[in-house]
Write a protein that holds these residues in place. Sequence first.
Motif, short mmCIF file in Angstrom:
data_model
loop_
_atom_site.label_atom_id
_atom_site.label_comp_id
_atom_site.label_asym_id
_atom_site.label_seq_id
_atom_site.Cartn_x
_atom_site.Cartn_y
_atom_site.Cartn_z
N ASP A 122 0.88 -1.18 0.00
CA ASP A 122 0.00 0.00 0.00
C ASP A 122 0.91 1.22 0.00
OD1 ASP A 122 -2.61 -1.31 0.40
OD2 ASP A 122 -1.96 -1.67 2.45
N SER A 123 1.06 2.00 -1.05
CA SER A 123 0.37 1.86 -2.32
C SER A 123 1.33 2.17 -3.47
CB SER A 123 -0.80 2.83 -2.38
OG SER A 123 -1.83 2.48 -1.50
N ILE A 124 2.58 1.67 -3.34
CA ILE A 124 3.57 1.89 -4.39
C ILE A 124 3.16 1.27 -5.73
CG2 ILE A 124 5.90 1.21 -5.14
CD1 ILE A 124 6.27 3.54 -3.40
N PRO A 125 2.67 0.00 -5.78
CA PRO A 125 2.31 -0.54 -7.09
C PRO A 125 1.26 0.31 -7.82
CG PRO A 125 2.42 -2.30 -5.47
CD PRO A 125 2.53 -1.01 -4.71
N ALA A 126 0.22 0.73 -7.10
CA ALA A 126 -0.84 1.51 -7.74
C ALA A 126 -0.35 2.90 -8.12
CB ALA A 126 -2.05 1.61 -6.81
N ASP A 127 0.27 3.61 -7.18
CA ASP A 127 0.63 5.01 -7.42
C ASP A 127 1.76 5.13 -8.44
OD1 ASP A 127 -0.14 7.58 -6.82
OD2 ASP A 127 1.23 7.82 -5.13
N MET A 128 2.82 4.33 -8.29
CA MET A 128 3.91 4.37 -9.27
C MET A 128 3.50 3.67 -10.56
SD MET A 128 5.99 6.31 -7.78
CE MET A 128 7.29 6.30 -9.03
N GLY A 129 2.52 2.74 -10.47
CA GLY A 129 1.98 2.14 -11.69
C GLY A 129 1.31 3.17 -12.57
N VAL A 130 0.58 4.10 -11.98
CA VAL A 130 -0.04 5.18 -12.76
C VAL A 130 1.04 6.07 -13.39
CG1 VAL A 130 -1.53 7.23 -12.65
CG2 VAL A 130 -2.20 5.13 -11.46
N VAL A 131 2.12 6.33 -12.65
CA VAL A 131 3.26 7.08 -13.22
C VAL A 131 3.81 6.33 -14.43
CG1 VAL A 131 5.65 7.83 -12.79
CG2 VAL A 131 3.89 8.20 -11.05
N PHE A 132 3.99 5.01 -14.30
CA PHE A 132 4.49 4.18 -15.40
C PHE A 132 3.54 4.24 -16.59
CE2 PHE A 132 4.92 -0.03 -17.47
CZ PHE A 132 6.28 -0.01 -17.77
N VAL A 133 2.24 4.18 -16.32
CA VAL A 133 1.24 4.30 -17.39
C VAL A 133 1.43 5.61 -18.14
CG1 VAL A 133 -1.23 4.76 -17.80
CG2 VAL A 133 -0.55 2.80 -16.41
N GLU A 134 1.51 6.72 -17.41
CA GLU A 134 1.59 8.02 -18.07
C GLU A 134 2.88 8.19 -18.86
OE1 GLU A 134 -0.87 11.35 -16.66
OE2 GLU A 134 -0.11 10.75 -14.68
N LYS A 135 3.98 7.62 -18.34
CA LYS A 135 5.26 7.73 -19.06
C LYS A 135 5.25 6.95 -20.38
CE LYS A 135 8.37 8.83 -15.25
NZ LYS A 135 9.44 8.38 -14.33
N ASN A 136 4.41 5.93 -20.45
CA ASN A 136 4.39 5.07 -21.64
C ASN A 136 3.14 5.26 -22.51
OD1 ASN A 136 6.81 3.04 -21.44
ND2 ASN A 136 6.01 3.22 -19.36
N PHE A 137 2.32 6.22 -22.18
CA PHE A 137 1.04 6.36 -22.88
C PHE A 137 1.17 7.11 -24.20
CE2 PHE A 137 -3.35 7.71 -23.60
CZ PHE A 137 -4.04 6.55 -23.31
N ASP A 138 2.12 8.01 -24.29
CA ASP A 138 2.31 8.83 -25.49
C ASP A 138 1.03 9.57 -25.87
OD1 ASP A 138 3.93 9.90 -27.49
OD2 ASP A 138 3.27 8.42 -28.97
N GLY A 139 0.47 10.22 -24.86
CA GLY A 139 -0.76 10.97 -25.06
C GLY A 139 -1.26 11.47 -23.71
N VAL A 140 -2.56 11.65 -23.60
CA VAL A 140 -3.16 12.15 -22.36
C VAL A 140 -4.06 11.06 -21.77
CG1 VAL A 140 -4.66 13.91 -21.35
CG2 VAL A 140 -3.09 14.52 -23.20
N VAL A 141 -3.78 10.66 -20.53
CA VAL A 141 -4.56 9.62 -19.88
C VAL A 141 -5.79 10.24 -19.21
CG1 VAL A 141 -4.56 7.79 -18.15
CG2 VAL A 141 -2.45 8.29 -19.43
N ASN A 142 -6.96 9.68 -19.50
CA ASN A 142 -8.19 10.14 -18.85
C ASN A 142 -8.47 9.33 -17.59
OD1 ASN A 142 -10.87 11.52 -18.72
ND2 ASN A 142 -11.61 9.43 -18.99
N SER A 143 -8.30 8.01 -17.69
CA SER A 143 -8.70 7.16 -16.56
C SER A 143 -7.86 5.89 -16.52
CB SER A 143 -10.18 6.80 -16.66
OG SER A 143 -10.43 6.05 -17.83
N VAL A 144 -7.76 5.34 -15.32
CA VAL A 144 -7.08 4.07 -15.10
C VAL A 144 -7.95 3.21 -14.19
CG1 VAL A 144 -5.11 2.93 -14.00
CG2 VAL A 144 -4.72 4.96 -15.40
N GLU A 145 -8.12 1.95 -14.54
CA GLU A 145 -8.73 0.97 -13.66
C GLU A 145 -7.66 -0.06 -13.30
OE1 GLU A 145 -13.31 0.38 -14.89
OE2 GLU A 145 -11.89 0.08 -16.54
#
Length: 430
Positions: A145-168
Motif C-alpha cells: 500500500d500503495s507503491i504498485p498503484a501510485d507508481m503504476g499510474v506514473v508508469f502508465v503516463e510515461k508510456n502512454f504517449d498521449g493524455v490519460v483520462n482514466s485508469v482501472e
Amino acid sequence: MSGDRLDVIIFGASGFTGKYTVFEAVTVLRGLRWGIAGRNREKLEAVLKEMGAKAKKDLSQVPIFIADVNDQASLLEMARKCRIVVNTAGPYRFHGENVVKSCIESGTHHVDVSGEPQYMETMQLKYDQLAREKGVYVVSACGFDSIPADMGVVFVEKNFDGVVNSVETFLESGIKEGGSGGSTAGLNYGTWESAVYGLAHSDELRGIRKQIYPQRLPRFYPFLKPRPLVFRSTEIDKVCLPFPGSDRSVVMRSQRFLYDHDKKRPVQMQAYVGFSSWLVAGAVILFATIFGLLSKFQLGRTLLLNYPGLFSGGLASRSGPSEESMERTYFKMTFKASGWLKSDRLAESSDQYTESPTKTLMVRVSGMNPGYGATCVAALSAALTILRESDKMPSTGGVLPPAAAFSKTGLISELEKHDHGMKFEILANK
C-alpha cells in the motif's frame, strides 16, 4: 545535514515488518550507513542475529538506538542520528504522529508503509507546511500500500504517449504451488489491527479532505464510473469487487498534487480486486460485511481484535504468515488506461475533450511476497531515492504520497533491481 549522521535508521525493527526490512536493507542499502531502533535492545539484537544469519552477513556491528513512540525525547534523539527514518511501527494512527513530528523537528526525512488514509491525510493537513519550511520529505504508503498503484499510474503516463483520462486497476494475488504448508495466514496482527481501526474511523476522512482541499477539482469528462459491486472482468478473467485498500485515496492525492503544482490533467482511477469464482467473491462479501458492521462499535472491534483468524477466514493471525508461505505469495496488478493520442493534446490541463477516448494501454506491476518482501524493498528504495535524487523531487519537502514525491525520479528502476522488488511491464498498447 551533519556529516556524522547515519544515512538510514529502521524504526520498529523488532516488529514483523521491521525485521524483514532489516533483512532487505543488507542489499538495498549496500554502501550506506544504517542502523535500527525500537524499544527493546535484546529484541533488536535478536533481529540482527536472525536476519544476519538469513542474509549470511554479520550484522552485529549495526548501530542500535532505543526509542519509544511514547517518549518524544527518545524519538528526537533517534531522528537526529540519521538523514532518514524508515518507520515500520504501526498502526500509524496510534504510533505514527510522534515519529513524524520528531523527524520534522530534527530536519530528518521520513518514509513509512502505512495503508491508513486517515493517518496519511491527517499528517498532510497538520504538517505539510512545516515539513516544507524545514526541508523535510514525509512520504507515506511506501509499501504494497500503495507503491504498485501510485507508481503504476506514473508508469502508465510515461508510456502512454498521449493524455490519460482514466485508469482501472485489477489486483490478483495467490500462493504458488509447492512447499510444505505452514501458516495459511497472509497478514500479521498489526496489519489486521490497522484495518479494524481504519474502517472504524473511515467517516473522519470527508472532514479531513475538506480542510486539505477547500476547492474541489473541476470535473473531467468522460467521467470514470465505478463498475457494479460484483462483476467478471474481461481484463483479468476474474470475478471482481471494489478494492478496499488505500490505493485509490493515495492515487487521488498524488493526482491532485500534480494538477495543483504541475498543471497536469489528473487521471481518474478506480481499483478492484479479483477472485477465482463467484463463490469465493460471495464469501469475501460476507466476511467484509461482518467486518464492517463489527468495526463500528467497541464490542465488535474487541471481537475482531481478539479473534483475527475467525473473522478473517484464516487470513490474519497473531503469529503472522510463515516465511515459506510469504515467499510463495505473488501479486499482479493490471492497469487498463484510456485517453487520447498525443496529437489530440489540449492547450490547458483544465480544458475538456469533446470526443471519447481514442487510445488504450494495458500495463502490469507484479512481484513476490507483497506484504513483507516487496513492501520492505519499496520502503527502503523510497528512502534511497530521497537520499540520492532529492533534486528531482518537488519543492524542498512536504508531506506527500509516493507519486507526488517520486514521479520524476528513478524509483521504478530501483524497484526493478531487487529480488523482492517489482516488475513494471507493458501488456498491450492500442
